[in-house]
Motif scaffolding. Structure first.
Motif, PDB file in Angstrom:
ATOM      1  N   PRO A   1       0.793  -1.240   0.000  1.00 48.75           N
ATOM      2  CA  PRO A   1       0.000   0.000   0.000  1.00 48.75           C
ATOM      3  C   PRO A   1       0.823   1.287   0.000  1.00 48.75           C
ATOM      4  CG  PRO A   1      -1.004  -1.599   1.448  1.00 48.75           C
ATOM      5  CD  PRO A   1       0.321  -2.182   1.038  1.00 48.75           C
ATOM      6  N   PRO A   2       1.852   1.438   0.867  1.00 45.49           N
ATOM      7  CA  PRO A   2       2.620   2.691   0.792  1.00 45.49           C
ATOM      8  C   PRO A   2       3.434   2.818  -0.494  1.00 45.49           C
ATOM      9  CG  PRO A   2       3.620   1.185   2.378  1.00 45.49           C
ATOM     10  CD  PRO A   2       2.294   0.606   2.009  1.00 45.49           C
ATOM     11  N   LEU A   3       3.785   1.696  -1.114  1.00 50.22           N
ATOM     12  CA  LEU A   3       4.561   1.745  -2.355  1.00 50.22           C
ATOM     13  C   LEU A   3       3.692   2.057  -3.566  1.00 50.22           C
ATOM     14  CD1 LEU A   3       6.987  -1.315  -1.939  1.00 50.22           C
ATOM     15  CD2 LEU A   3       7.476   1.125  -1.579  1.00 50.22           C
ATOM     16  N   THR A   4       2.448   1.571  -3.543  1.00 47.45           N
ATOM     17  CA  THR A   4       1.579   1.712  -4.724  1.00 47.45           C
ATOM     18  C   THR A   4       0.410   2.664  -4.525  1.00 47.45           C
ATOM     19  OG1 THR A   4       0.165  -0.151  -4.066  1.00 47.45           O
ATOM     20  CG2 THR A   4       2.147  -0.661  -5.354  1.00 47.45           C
ATOM     21  N   GLY A   5       0.093   2.963  -3.242  1.00 46.91           N
ATOM     22  CA  GLY A   5      -1.089   3.773  -2.974  1.00 46.91           C
ATOM     23  C   GLY A   5      -2.384   2.992  -3.129  1.00 46.91           C
ATOM     24  N   VAL A   6      -2.282   1.684  -3.268  1.00 45.12           N
ATOM     25  CA  VAL A   6      -3.448   0.819  -3.490  1.00 45.12           C
ATOM     26  C   VAL A   6      -3.415  -0.330  -2.489  1.00 45.12           C
ATOM     27  CG1 VAL A   6      -4.637  -0.693  -5.131  1.00 45.12           C
ATOM     28  CG2 VAL A   6      -3.479   1.367  -5.951  1.00 45.12           C
ATOM     29  N   MET A   7      -4.587  -0.719  -1.989  1.00 41.57           N
ATOM     30  CA  MET A   7      -4.680  -1.884  -1.117  1.00 41.57           C
ATOM     31  C   MET A   7      -4.674  -3.131  -2.001  1.00 41.57           C
ATOM     32  SD  MET A   7      -7.319  -0.688   1.895  1.00 41.57           S
ATOM     33  CE  MET A   7      -8.687  -0.355   0.785  1.00 41.57           C
ATOM     34  N   VAL A   8      -3.491  -3.523  -2.437  1.00 38.51           N
ATOM     35  CA  VAL A   8      -3.347  -4.575  -3.444  1.00 38.51           C
ATOM     36  C   VAL A   8      -3.937  -5.895  -2.966  1.00 38.51           C
ATOM     37  CG1 VAL A   8      -1.690  -5.871  -4.826  1.00 38.51           C
ATOM     38  CG2 VAL A   8      -1.287  -3.448  -4.357  1.00 38.51           C
ATOM     39  N   TRP A   9      -3.737  -6.218  -1.709  1.00 35.69           N
ATOM     40  CA  TRP A   9      -4.208  -7.494  -1.187  1.00 35.69           C
ATOM     41  C   TRP A   9      -5.717  -7.650  -1.348  1.00 35.69           C
ATOM     42  CZ3 TRP A   9      -3.772 -12.294  -0.241  1.00 35.69           C
ATOM     43  CH2 TRP A   9      -4.583 -12.940   0.693  1.00 35.69           C
ATOM     44  N   GLU A  10      -6.456  -6.556  -1.180  1.00 33.58           N
ATOM     45  CA  GLU A  10      -7.912  -6.647  -1.255  1.00 33.58           C
ATOM     46  C   GLU A  10      -8.401  -6.952  -2.664  1.00 33.58           C
ATOM     47  OE1 GLU A  10      -9.711  -6.886   1.434  1.00 33.58           O
ATOM     48  OE2 GLU A  10      -7.823  -6.630   2.522  1.00 33.58           O
ATOM     49  N   LEU A  11      -7.538  -6.814  -3.648  1.00 34.38           N
ATOM     50  CA  LEU A  11      -7.921  -7.154  -5.024  1.00 34.38           C
ATOM     51  C   LEU A  11      -7.938  -8.664  -5.239  1.00 34.38           C
ATOM     52  CD1 LEU A  11      -5.823  -4.486  -6.973  1.00 34.38           C
ATOM     53  CD2 LEU A  11      -8.226  -4.351  -6.275  1.00 34.38           C
ATOM     54  N   VAL A  12      -7.213  -9.398  -4.393  1.00 34.41           N
ATOM     55  CA  VAL A  12      -7.102 -10.851  -4.579  1.00 34.41           C
ATOM     56  C   VAL A  12      -7.393 -11.625  -3.297  1.00 34.41           C
ATOM     57  CG1 VAL A  12      -5.458 -10.656  -6.471  1.00 34.41           C
ATOM     58  CG2 VAL A  12      -4.597 -10.740  -4.121  1.00 34.41           C
ATOM     59  N   ASN A  13      -7.851 -10.964  -2.250  1.00 39.40           N
ATOM     60  CA  ASN A  13      -8.107 -11.618  -0.965  1.00 39.40           C
ATOM     61  C   ASN A  13      -9.245 -12.629  -1.120  1.00 39.40           C
ATOM     62  OD1 ASN A  13      -8.681 -12.367   1.640  1.00 39.40           O
ATOM     63  ND2 ASN A  13      -8.944 -10.290   2.426  1.00 39.40           N
ATOM     64  N   PRO A  14      -8.969 -13.934  -1.067  1.00 40.70           N
ATOM     65  CA  PRO A  14     -10.036 -14.921  -1.282  1.00 40.70           C
ATOM     66  C   PRO A  14     -11.112 -14.894  -0.203  1.00 40.70           C
ATOM     67  CG  PRO A  14      -8.011 -16.007  -0.584  1.00 40.70           C
ATOM     68  CD  PRO A  14      -7.661 -14.581  -0.853  1.00 40.70           C
ATOM     69  N   ILE A  15     -10.769 -14.438   1.003  1.00 36.90           N
ATOM     70  CA  ILE A  15     -11.759 -14.391   2.086  1.00 36.90           C
ATOM     71  C   ILE A  15     -12.842 -13.382   1.768  1.00 36.90           C
ATOM     72  CG2 ILE A  15     -12.117 -13.911   4.540  1.00 36.90           C
ATOM     73  CD1 ILE A  15      -9.163 -14.723   4.955  1.00 36.90           C
TER      74      ILE A  15
ATOM     75  N   ILE B   1     -20.751 -14.690  -2.185  1.00 37.48           N
ATOM     76  CA  ILE B   1     -21.937 -15.360  -1.643  1.00 37.48           C
ATOM     77  C   ILE B   1     -23.090 -14.376  -1.509  1.00 37.48           C
ATOM     78  CG2 ILE B   1     -22.870 -16.494   0.411  1.00 37.48           C
ATOM     79  CD1 ILE B   1     -20.097 -17.745   0.821  1.00 37.48           C
ATOM     80  N   ILE B   2     -22.781 -13.143  -1.129  1.00 39.83           N
ATOM     81  CA  ILE B   2     -23.823 -12.150  -0.882  1.00 39.83           C
ATOM     82  C   ILE B   2     -24.291 -11.484  -2.181  1.00 39.83           C
ATOM     83  CG2 ILE B   2     -24.371  -9.984   0.299  1.00 39.83           C
ATOM     84  CD1 ILE B   2     -22.307 -10.777   2.425  1.00 39.83           C
ATOM     85  N   PHE B   3     -23.331 -11.080  -3.009  1.00 39.21           N
ATOM     86  CA  PHE B   3     -23.666 -10.254  -4.163  1.00 39.21           C
ATOM     87  C   PHE B   3     -23.487 -10.955  -5.508  1.00 39.21           C
ATOM     88  CE2 PHE B   3     -21.996  -7.353  -0.819  1.00 39.21           C
ATOM     89  CZ  PHE B   3     -23.196  -6.726  -0.515  1.00 39.21           C
ATOM     90  N   GLY B   4     -22.951 -12.181  -5.503  1.00 38.07           N
ATOM     91  CA  GLY B   4     -22.766 -12.905  -6.749  1.00 38.07           C
ATOM     92  C   GLY B   4     -21.296 -12.991  -7.141  1.00 38.07           C
ATOM     93  N   PHE B   5     -20.944 -14.112  -7.748  1.00 39.31           N
ATOM     94  CA  PHE B   5     -19.553 -14.364  -8.117  1.00 39.31           C
ATOM     95  C   PHE B   5     -19.279 -13.935  -9.560  1.00 39.31           C
ATOM     96  CE2 PHE B   5     -20.057 -17.336  -4.615  1.00 39.31           C
ATOM     97  CZ  PHE B   5     -18.845 -17.226  -3.951  1.00 39.31           C
ATOM     98  N   GLY B   6     -18.062 -13.502  -9.768  1.00 37.18           N
ATOM     99  CA  GLY B   6     -17.537 -13.306 -11.105  1.00 37.18           C
ATOM    100  C   GLY B   6     -16.391 -14.276 -11.290  1.00 37.18           C
ATOM    101  N   TRP B   7     -15.226 -13.720 -11.596  1.00 43.31           N
ATOM    102  CA  TRP B   7     -14.049 -14.567 -11.755  1.00 43.31           C
ATOM    103  C   TRP B   7     -13.509 -15.068 -10.419  1.00 43.31           C
ATOM    104  CZ3 TRP B   7      -9.359 -13.348  -9.528  1.00 43.31           C
ATOM    105  CH2 TRP B   7      -9.209 -12.050  -9.037  1.00 43.31           C
ATOM    106  N   ALA B   8     -14.110 -14.592  -9.311  1.00 41.46           N
ATOM    107  CA  ALA B   8     -13.661 -15.036  -7.982  1.00 41.46           C
ATOM    108  C   ALA B   8     -13.764 -16.547  -7.825  1.00 41.46           C
ATOM    109  CB  ALA B   8     -14.480 -14.346  -6.894  1.00 41.46           C
ATOM    110  N   TRP B   9     -14.677 -17.199  -8.569  1.00 39.16           N
ATOM    111  CA  TRP B   9     -14.787 -18.647  -8.506  1.00 39.16           C
ATOM    112  C   TRP B   9     -13.453 -19.320  -8.816  1.00 39.16           C
ATOM    113  CZ3 TRP B   9     -17.974 -21.482  -6.040  1.00 39.16           C
ATOM    114  CH2 TRP B   9     -19.328 -21.146  -5.911  1.00 39.16           C
ATOM    115  N   LEU B  10     -12.719 -18.736  -9.765  1.00 37.12           N
ATOM    116  CA  LEU B  10     -11.440 -19.334 -10.156  1.00 37.12           C
ATOM    117  C   LEU B  10     -10.448 -19.307  -8.998  1.00 37.12           C
ATOM    118  CD1 LEU B  10     -11.030 -17.807 -13.743  1.00 37.12           C
ATOM    119  CD2 LEU B  10     -11.711 -20.149 -13.129  1.00 37.12           C
ATOM    120  N   LEU B  11     -10.425 -18.198  -8.272  1.00 37.74           N
ATOM    121  CA  LEU B  11      -9.508 -18.066  -7.148  1.00 37.74           C
ATOM    122  C   LEU B  11      -9.876 -19.030  -6.028  1.00 37.74           C
ATOM    123  CD1 LEU B  11      -7.122 -16.594  -5.852  1.00 37.74           C
ATOM    124  CD2 LEU B  11      -8.720 -14.857  -5.033  1.00 37.74           C
ATOM    125  N   ILE B  12     -11.174 -19.120  -5.708  1.00 35.85           N
ATOM    126  CA  ILE B  12     -11.626 -20.013  -4.636  1.00 35.85           C
ATOM    127  C   ILE B  12     -11.341 -21.469  -5.013  1.00 35.85           C
ATOM    128  CG2 ILE B  12     -13.564 -20.700  -3.215  1.00 35.85           C
ATOM    129  CD1 ILE B  12     -12.628 -17.740  -2.968  1.00 35.85           C
TER     130      ILE B  12
END
Length: 304
Positions: A164-178, A185-196
């Motif tokens: 985050p301090p290097l990029t200014g972006v919360m990079v982990w939240e872009l790929v956090n499987p949790i 589950i709440i709003f519908g899956f996209g490509w997240a199925w592939l990660l899970i």
């Protein structure tokens, strides 16, 4: 890469027939299936209950809880925020709202008292995925695979906080499987199925307890939060242990059991005080000798 061994070799006590060692079914046979799975059933009830509270709004229009596991508001008055999300937000240069800070403090206090990795086994939806993979590994007899250092999660946690301090972006939240699984589950899956699915197959086919036990930086963070928690699993009746190894077989962090179960030259007490313990209670359930129990106390360890 450093290699670790998850379970010690099973050594039969003198005079004991190894063939007489208990099987995972023994506890159920002794106490009945329900009692031998009580902790597991409670965990599943809690996990599905948390999901149901979030689903009440989208499915039935009853917005008891809004948001997701990363940041939520209950009944419009109780904010809850993932402390790791808050840290990433601050490090990226985005100062959170006051409710976000209050929510993170509430979560910190709660898991500091219970033990941070209670989140992993009692709340996290990814636990449902990884527990299924572990169950299938046992029942299909899948063994072996590469051995990874459990310290990898600490390196990944450092990376999560460094980006985050290097990029200014919360990079982990872009790929956090949790968070992706929970939002999906709440709003519908996209490509997240592939990660899970990738995490599931990784745990099933490659590394036993690979995600939660070796890689997940969220689990590492909650482990730190609960480092001094007064809630523990204790092997108070470790003198009754018959080396059946059932507890090691079902534990997602089996390396935490041996110091409390076997003691050592320094007289280590029966408290499992490792920050890696998830307090899942599986060791309590599967032990037909009732070696383990839930214990309370502020001391990090006890002497015999």
């Amino acid at each position: 890469m450093h290699q670790t061994t998850d379970t010690p070799s099973a050594t039969a006590k003198q005079g004991r027939d190894p063939a007489a060692h208990a099987t995972p079914a023994t506890a159920a046979e002794n106490r009945g299936w329900l009692e031998a799975h009580a902790w597991l059933l409670l965990r599943r009830f809690n996990q599905f209950g948390v999901l149901f509270m979030f689903l009440l709004g989208p499915l039935f229009g009853a917005w008891l809880v809004t948001g997701n596991l990363s940041s939520s508001m209950t009944l419009g008055i109780l904010p809850l925020t993932d402390p790791l999300l808050l840290a990433q937000s601050i490090l990226s240069g985005s100062w959170p709202a006051l409710t976000g800070i209050i929510g993170a403090l509430l979560v910190l206090v709660f898991y500091a008292l219970l033990g941070g990795r209670v989140f992993c086994s009692w709340v996290c939806p990814m636990n449902l995925v990884t527990d299924l993979a572990a169950w299938l590994r046992r029942h299909w007899g899948i063994r072996g695979g590469p051995r990874l250092s459990r310290n990898l999660r600490w390196w990944l946690l450092g990376l999560v906080l460094l980006l985050p301090p290097l990029t200014g972006v919360m990079v982990w939240e872009l790929v956090n499987p949790i968070s992706m699984l929970h939002r999906g589950i709440i709003f519908g899956f996209g490509w997240a199925w592939l990660l899970i699915a990738s995490v599931f197959l990784y745990d099933l086919l490659l590394v036993r307890h690979g995600w939660c036990g070796h890689l997940c930086p969220v689990g590492a963070c909650y482990g730190l939060i609960g480092a001094m928690a007064p809630v523990h699993i204790a092997a108070d009746r470790r003198q009754n242990c018959d080396d059946c190894m059932d507890c090691f077989e079902v534990c997602p962090e089996p390396q935490v059991i041996k110091p409390a179960l076997k003691g050592g030259a320094k007289g280590i007490g029966p408290i499992i005080d490792s920050i890696d313990c998830t307090k899942c209670g599986r060791c309590v359930e599967v032990c037909h000798q009732d070696v383990f129990r839930l214990a309370l106390g502020w001391k990090r360890s006890q002497r015999d």
